[in-house]
Design a protein around this motif. Structure first.
Motif, PDB file in Angstrom:
ATOM      1  N   ASP A 177       0.803  -1.224   0.000  1.00  0.00           N
ATOM      2  CA  ASP A 177       0.000   0.000   0.000  1.00  0.00           C
ATOM      3  C   ASP A 177       0.838   1.276   0.000  1.00  0.00           C
ATOM      4  OD1 ASP A 177      -2.313  -1.578   0.162  1.00  0.00           O
ATOM      5  OD2 ASP A 177      -2.176  -1.650   2.359  1.00  0.00           O
ATOM      6  N   THR A 178       2.021   1.222   0.606  1.00  0.00           N
ATOM      7  CA  THR A 178       2.804   2.442   0.773  1.00  0.00           C
ATOM      8  C   THR A 178       3.419   2.902  -0.544  1.00  0.00           C
ATOM      9  OG1 THR A 178       4.671   3.459   1.940  1.00  0.00           O
ATOM     10  CG2 THR A 178       4.872   1.127   1.413  1.00  0.00           C
ATOM     11  N   GLU A 179       3.485   4.211  -0.706  1.00  0.00           N
ATOM     12  CA  GLU A 179       4.125   4.782  -1.887  1.00  0.00           C
ATOM     13  C   GLU A 179       5.540   5.263  -1.591  1.00  0.00           C
ATOM     14  OE1 GLU A 179       1.734   7.833  -3.539  1.00  0.00           O
ATOM     15  OE2 GLU A 179       0.028   6.522  -3.988  1.00  0.00           O
ATOM     16  N   THR A 180       5.842   5.417  -0.310  1.00  0.00           N
ATOM     17  CA  THR A 180       7.156   5.951   0.072  1.00  0.00           C
ATOM     18  C   THR A 180       8.032   4.948   0.811  1.00  0.00           C
ATOM     19  OG1 THR A 180       6.399   6.782   2.222  1.00  0.00           O
ATOM     20  CG2 THR A 180       6.124   8.247   0.313  1.00  0.00           C
ATOM     21  N   GLY A 181       7.409   3.949   1.473  1.00  0.00           N
ATOM     22  CA  GLY A 181       8.186   3.020   2.284  1.00  0.00           C
ATOM     23  C   GLY A 181       8.785   3.659   3.514  1.00  0.00           C
ATOM     24  N   ASP A 182       8.333   4.856   3.872  1.00  0.00           N
ATOM     25  CA  ASP A 182       8.865   5.619   5.000  1.00  0.00           C
ATOM     26  C   ASP A 182       8.266   5.088   6.293  1.00  0.00           C
ATOM     27  OD1 ASP A 182       9.516   7.506   6.940  1.00  0.00           O
ATOM     28  OD2 ASP A 182       9.256   9.207   5.601  1.00  0.00           O
ATOM     29  N   ARG A 183       9.111   4.689   7.217  1.00  0.00           N
ATOM     30  CA  ARG A 183       8.655   4.099   8.478  1.00  0.00           C
ATOM     31  C   ARG A 183       7.715   5.024   9.237  1.00  0.00           C
ATOM     32  NH1 ARG A 183      12.488   1.861  13.490  1.00  0.00           N
ATOM     33  NH2 ARG A 183      10.767   1.111  14.804  1.00  0.00           N
ATOM     34  N   ASP A 184       7.962   6.326   9.169  1.00  0.00           N
ATOM     35  CA  ASP A 184       7.156   7.271   9.938  1.00  0.00           C
ATOM     36  C   ASP A 184       5.712   7.342   9.452  1.00  0.00           C
ATOM     37  OD1 ASP A 184       9.199   7.990  11.668  1.00  0.00           O
ATOM     38  OD2 ASP A 184       9.971   9.505  10.293  1.00  0.00           O
ATOM     39  N   GLU A 185       5.449   6.817   8.258  1.00  0.00           N
ATOM     40  CA  GLU A 185       4.083   6.833   7.739  1.00  0.00           C
ATOM     41  C   GLU A 185       3.281   5.609   8.174  1.00  0.00           C
ATOM     42  OE1 GLU A 185       3.990   7.557   3.574  1.00  0.00           O
ATOM     43  OE2 GLU A 185       5.095   9.445   3.727  1.00  0.00           O
ATOM     44  N   LEU A 186       3.928   4.678   8.868  1.00  0.00           N
ATOM     45  CA  LEU A 186       3.248   3.485   9.371  1.00  0.00           C
ATOM     46  C   LEU A 186       2.656   3.786  10.746  1.00  0.00           C
ATOM     47  CD1 LEU A 186       2.649   0.420   9.071  1.00  0.00           C
ATOM     48  CD2 LEU A 186       4.830   0.004  10.218  1.00  0.00           C
ATOM     49  N   VAL A 187       1.329   3.829  10.828  1.00  0.00           N
ATOM     50  CA  VAL A 187       0.648   4.151  12.084  1.00  0.00           C
ATOM     51  C   VAL A 187      -0.391   3.073  12.383  1.00  0.00           C
ATOM     52  CG1 VAL A 187      -0.766   5.849  13.307  1.00  0.00           C
ATOM     53  CG2 VAL A 187       0.974   6.625  11.669  1.00  0.00           C
ATOM     54  N   PRO A 188      -0.344   2.461  13.589  1.00  0.00           N
ATOM     55  CA  PRO A 188       0.727   2.608  14.589  1.00  0.00           C
ATOM     56  C   PRO A 188       2.019   1.960  14.115  1.00  0.00           C
ATOM     57  CG  PRO A 188      -0.787   0.880  15.239  1.00  0.00           C
ATOM     58  CD  PRO A 188      -1.400   1.512  14.022  1.00  0.00           C
ATOM     59  N   GLY A 189       3.097   2.337  14.743  1.00  0.00           N
ATOM     60  CA  GLY A 189       4.403   1.837  14.336  1.00  0.00           C
ATOM     61  C   GLY A 189       4.677   0.428  14.809  1.00  0.00           C
TER      62      GLY A 189
END
Length: 680
Positions: free
Chosen positions: A157-169
């Protein structure tokens, strides 16, 4: 160079786009940044809360980037500010300036590779060892499996793979299974999924952007490393610059544990003969045996046993390196094998390089000439209880001067830079020469430089643009001079009584900033049953939720520790009293602090004032800054440590605080708080 509208015209457009109004301090700062970018002279700007400093540096930075067809790097210390810049400030400013600049400015965020999902590791056979503590814990293993499964689902689903965009972490142990460090990365050209690499996409986007937002740690890694991490740039703007030294120190600190050596041996065991891998494993066991009975603390010298253990690691690691090189197969023909080799090589290099650095530190027999500090701690990087050897630079000023100030125009800004009425304390830590006396209210032309002993020293200006707040009319600084000095046995009964009186007078509405978790919990336990207003304590729930509850209910008080000193923004009637239990000096047994103080004393300086008092002044100023967050805020900052009024260094600390109206009269303070409570 392109002909563009002036900074003040652009600032007018940008401020209007966010529904704001121009401020004198903002105008002065924007003009100073413009001059700095034009002249190449470095600039330090103190801009109080409410100044609008983000726009004051973003507008001239954008103009500079477009006019010269270059990139400007903006470095921050916290994720919160990164998100504010990328999600709120930059999109608004870029959109508003499109017409007047002829095109819409571009921006990107760039983090360390470890912050991005690695598709090769996610779908390959590269899982990290979960660690000994989980090998025998079925629940931990199953919990880890569930988190990794969730990451697999998120990857679609992610377009950036940026950990900070995963909520909750997810915990670090889970994220490690799907990410790699720069050392572990195969490189886009050799990776089977290199074209889809999230980290490479972020780096490519940054290379095309006018403004790149990053963090102090990555800025330090870029400065220290031989390989370029950030895109080509000629200007760096360091926001939250009061954090720069600590973040750069952290990035330049290396750690060695017996567990890390064991991990290197396990990974190498799949690529070299077992005897060679076993030799490395045994060297790690030798280190564990040596450290087992050694007390934590700074190492002034290297014992024969420790030297033997480190040399054994160095020798065994070199043998593994040689064997891995001899057994190397074609990476192109076996991408999974290449990935496994990279993972092994990364941890092996970490072990060998750190062991070599530790030995090199003590090869200098004169302690006064050593550039690194070595100490033994009891908590590993993952929070586990294990002995860990750490080596950190005594100073990062030389690194910053050589790799930052001597190569790029740098603007440093924060609400807290002028300590004791001068920029000198932080300037010395940054590697800059001393400036002129007090910068309060001065223009760059007023500050000058004073006598510069080194003609090759970087040239810089200091500017304090003040604050839109009328501190002397809006806030009271209460110095509880009559209280006993803080001791080691927790908060004194008189201090607890003082806290209770302040909270009652304020009707709740109190943020209690404590120097330790123990003190915060002691105060909470002592007062929770006696107060008739709600009291929250850090640890009761997530800090974010606690701050939210505190902000929503004016009668609620919140007690906590370090993260609250700098991370709370609660304007309005929910916060009218900030309590600081004691001057936040660093621990006297902190090895790095002790070493830096000793080195300053040896050079004829005042180590306590330059290191411990400067650290305390920064935190005090940040803590006191929680009180006034909007122009109509009112309240009291109460410091319950009498030393700020009686000790010789008290004047330096008080001069580092906002210019509140000062008093030692308890009744006047209680009366003011009661009036604020009734008015709200």
């Amino acid at each position: 160079m392109k002909d563009l509208p002036g900074v003040h015209e652009l600032l007018e457009v940008a401020v209007s786009s966010v529904g704001g109004s121009r401020r004198e301090g903002q105008d002065r700062m924007a003009d100073a940044v413009r001059r700095s970018l034009s002249s190449g002279e470095h600039l330090a700007v103190q801009a109080g809360t409410g100044t609008g400093k983000s726009l004051a540096y973003l507008v001239p930075a954008i103009r500079h980037a477009i006019a010269r067809d270059t990139t400007v790097v903006v470095s921050t210390a916290t994720i919160a500010l990164q998100r504010q810049l990328v999600d709120r400030d930059l999109p608004r400013v870029a959109k508003s300036l499109k017409t007047v600049l002829g095109r819409e400015p571009t921006f990107a965020i760039l983090k360390g590779r470890r912050n991005y999902l690695c598709m090769n590791k996610l779908h390959g056979d590269m899982d990290d060892d979960p660690g000994d503590e989980q090998l025998f814990d079925a629940f931990a293993v199953s919990a880890l499996g569930r988190q990794v499964k969730r990451l697999h689902e998120w990857s679609s689903d992610t377009e950036t793979g940026d950990r900070d965009e995963l909520v909750p972490g997810v915990p670090d142990s889970a994220w490690r299974q799907v990410s790699v460090t720069a050392r572990e990365c195969l490189g886009a050209s050799r990776c089977p999924v290199g074209e889809d690499c999230f980290a490479e996409k972020a780096k490519a986007e940054a290379g095309r952007a006018d403004i790149v937002v990053t963090n102090h740690a990555l800025l330090a890694i870029d400065a220290m490393g031989e390989a370029q991490v950030l895109p080509e740039h000629d200007v760096v703007i360091v926001d939250e610059a009061h954090e720069l030294v600590d973040r750069v120190t952290g990035a330049a600190t290396a750690e060695l544990t017996a567990g890390t050596v064991a991990t290197a041996a396990r990974r190498c065991g799949k690529l070299v003969d077992q005897d060679t891998a076993d030799r490395l494993a045994e060297s790690g066991e030798g280190l564990a045996a040596v450290l087992e009975d050694v007390a934590p603390g700074r190492w002034e010298s290297l014992s024969p046993a420790a030297a033997g253990a480190l040399n054994a690691i160095l020798s065994a690691g070199a043998a593994c390196r040689q064997a891995m090189g001899a057994n190397k197969r074609s990476d192109d023909a076996d991408p999974e094998g290449a990935a496994a080799r990279k993972l092994a090589q990364a941890v092996l290099d970490e072990v060998v390089d750190t062991a070599a650095r530790l030995l090199e530190t003590f090869s200098e027999t004169d302690p006064a000439r050593r550039r690194d500090v070595v100490w033994l701690g009891e908590q590993g990087p993952d929070g586990s209880r294990q002995k860990v050897l750490r080596v950190a630079p005594l100073s990062v000023g030389g690194l910053l001067r050589e790799r930052l100030f001597n190569t790029r125009t740098t603007v440093l800004t924060s609400a807290t830079l002028a300590l004791g009425g001068s920029f000198d304390a932080l300037a010395r830590q940054w590697g800059l020469p001393a400036s002129a006396p007090s910068p309060q209210g001065a223009t760059p032309e007023d500050t000058g430089h004073g006598p510069v002993q080194d003609p090759d020293a970087p040239r810089w200006q200091g500017l304090d643009v003040g604050s839109p707040f009328a501190h002397a009319k809006s806030g009271i600084l209460y110095l509880a001079r009559r209280l006993p000095s803080p001791g080691r046995d927790g908060l004194a009964p008189e201090t607890l009584e003082e806290i209770e009186g302040l909270v009652r007078a304020a009707g709740g509405r109190t943020l209690g900033l404590f120097s330790s978790t123990r003190a915060a919990k002691q105060a909470t336990e002592a007062l929770r049953g006696t107060l008739d207003t709600p009291l929250l304590c850090q640890g009761d729930d997530s800090t974010m939720l606690l701050v939210k509850r505190f902000a929503e209910d004016p009668e609620t008080s919140l007690f906590g520790t370090l993260s609250l000193w700098q991370g709370v923004d609660v304007p309005g009637p929910s916060l009218s009293c900030v309590i600081i239990d004691r001057i936040p000096f660093p621990r006297p047994d902190d090895p790095l602090v002790a070493a830096r103080q000793k080195a300053t004393d040896a050079r004829g300086g005042n180590g306590f004032l330059s290191v411990s008092a400067t650290h305390a002044a920064l935190l005090l100023a940040q803590g006191a800054g929680r009180l006034l967050r909007a122009t109509d805020d009112r309240g009291v900052v109460a410091i319950l440590d009498p030393r700020i009024a009686t000790a010789r260094y008290g004047g330096f600390l008080r001069a580092s605080l906002p210019p509140f109206w000062e008093t030692t009269d308890r009744e006047k303070v209680h009366g003011a708080l009661r009036r604020l409570r009734e008015a709200s």
